[in-house]
Design an enzyme around this catalytic site. Sequence first.
Site, short mmCIF file in Angstrom:
data_model
loop_
_atom_site.label_atom_id
_atom_site.label_comp_id
_atom_site.label_asym_id
_atom_site.label_seq_id
_atom_site.Cartn_x
_atom_site.Cartn_y
_atom_site.Cartn_z
N GLY A 1 -9.27 -0.98 27.08
CA GLY A 1 -8.46 -0.34 28.10
C GLY A 1 -7.77 -1.37 28.99
N SER B 1 -13.27 6.49 34.81
CA SER B 1 -14.30 5.46 34.65
C SER B 1 -15.65 6.14 34.60
CB SER B 1 -14.25 4.49 35.85
OG SER B 1 -15.46 3.76 35.92
N SER B 2 -16.56 5.58 33.82
CA SER B 2 -17.92 6.15 33.75
C SER B 2 -18.58 6.09 35.11
CB SER B 2 -18.76 5.38 32.73
OG SER B 2 -18.11 5.36 31.50
N ARG B 3 -18.14 5.16 35.96
CA ARG B 3 -18.78 4.99 37.27
C ARG B 3 -18.37 6.10 38.26
NH1 ARG B 3 -18.50 -0.95 36.19
NH2 ARG B 3 -20.68 -1.58 36.21
N MET C 1 -19.50 1.21 26.70
CA MET C 1 -20.87 1.25 27.21
C MET C 1 -21.32 2.71 27.35
SD MET C 1 -21.38 -2.06 29.58
CE MET C 1 -20.71 -1.44 31.10
N GLY C 2 -20.66 3.62 26.64
CA GLY C 2 -21.07 5.01 26.63
C GLY C 2 -20.66 5.78 27.87
N HIS D 1 -11.89 6.82 27.28
CA HIS D 1 -12.44 6.27 26.03
C HIS D 1 -11.83 6.98 24.82
CE1 HIS D 1 -15.98 5.41 28.79
NE2 HIS D 1 -15.73 4.21 28.27
O1 PAF Z 1 -15.42 -2.39 29.01
C1 PAF Z 1 -16.60 -2.16 28.67
O2 PAF Z 1 -17.05 -1.03 28.58
C2 PAF Z 1 -17.51 -3.35 28.37
O3 PAF Z 1 -17.25 -4.42 29.21
C3 PAF Z 1 -17.48 -3.78 26.90
C4 PAF Z 1 -16.10 -4.29 26.49
C5 PAF Z 1 -17.86 -2.61 26.00
C6 PAF Z 1 -18.47 -4.92 26.65
O4 PAF Z 1 -19.76 -4.55 26.96
#
Ligand code: PAF
Length: 286
Positions: free
Chosen positions: A147, A185-187, A30-31, A37
């Site tokens: 992941g 995590s992006s969060r 999700m960027g 990532h």
């Molecule tokens: O893990 C994520 O980032 C999301 O849940 C995914 C697998 C890209 C689906 O939107």
Amino acid sequence: MRICPTKQAVREFTRETRQGGHSVGLVPTMGYLHDGHLSLVRTAKQRADKVVVSIFVNPTQFGPNEDLATYPRDPDRDLALLEAEGVAAVFIPSVDEMYGGAGDSFVEVPGLSGVLQGALRPGHFRGVSTVVTKLFNIVQPDVAVFGEKDYQQLAVIRQMVRDLDMPLEIVGAPTVREDDGLAMSSRNVGLAPEDREQAPALFRALVAAEEAARSGPSIDSLNETIRSVLAQASRAKVESVDIRDAGTLAPLEGILQRDAVVLLAVRFGGVLLIDQRVIAPALMTA
Ligand code: PAF
């Protein structure tokens, strides 16, 4: 690196890659990419000749009161990181490209999706399994990498691929951590400084559980060990602590006798952090 904003463009990429005799690996994201990532990308590069990364903040996996609007995004930075990593193509569709004209079909893995995080976030895993199916159908990869941090998500996807005979291999890649143990995590970027300071409590709780597991504890006492470590983080609101069978995610009772996964969901302010660790029971002696 080829940038594909449409389904047609990425399908074309896969078609050409196959015609050239090469395999395709997919890393769905999700960027707002981080080293976690990029380690998935490196795993994918070991498993496939050409790697496609998808960047799509999927609205259907967010609940009405969740952070869809504020989910962090920085596509330019993401693309630069992926280019440097040697990614062959990026699928970066708009919401309209992904869902425009869609009806009401969805993919659901009912058992695994309704428990744990799925019970706290109704509809979340249905959104995940549906978008992941769409990504598989669009990109048509030979292998896809996810992941292990999102342990339940990985279990749902593995089950879905098995049940529906999807023709690809699913690979889980280990969690990448900051120096103090916080899972990337992006969060994390949304954590207030004081919360960021306390957030490694999740990792400390998992390590404590792993150590305690060596003395053959009961599931209840493991639970207490974990909660007592988390309680030291005064700003943490513990949403769930679960100790489940590492393979099936079934609840465990009594003495720890098989590999278990500890799943944590802890809120700091508006940010929900999740983390996990597989723990092994004490070695049995005859
Ligand atoms: O893990 C994520 O980032 C999301 O849940 C995914 C697998 C890209 C689906 O939107």
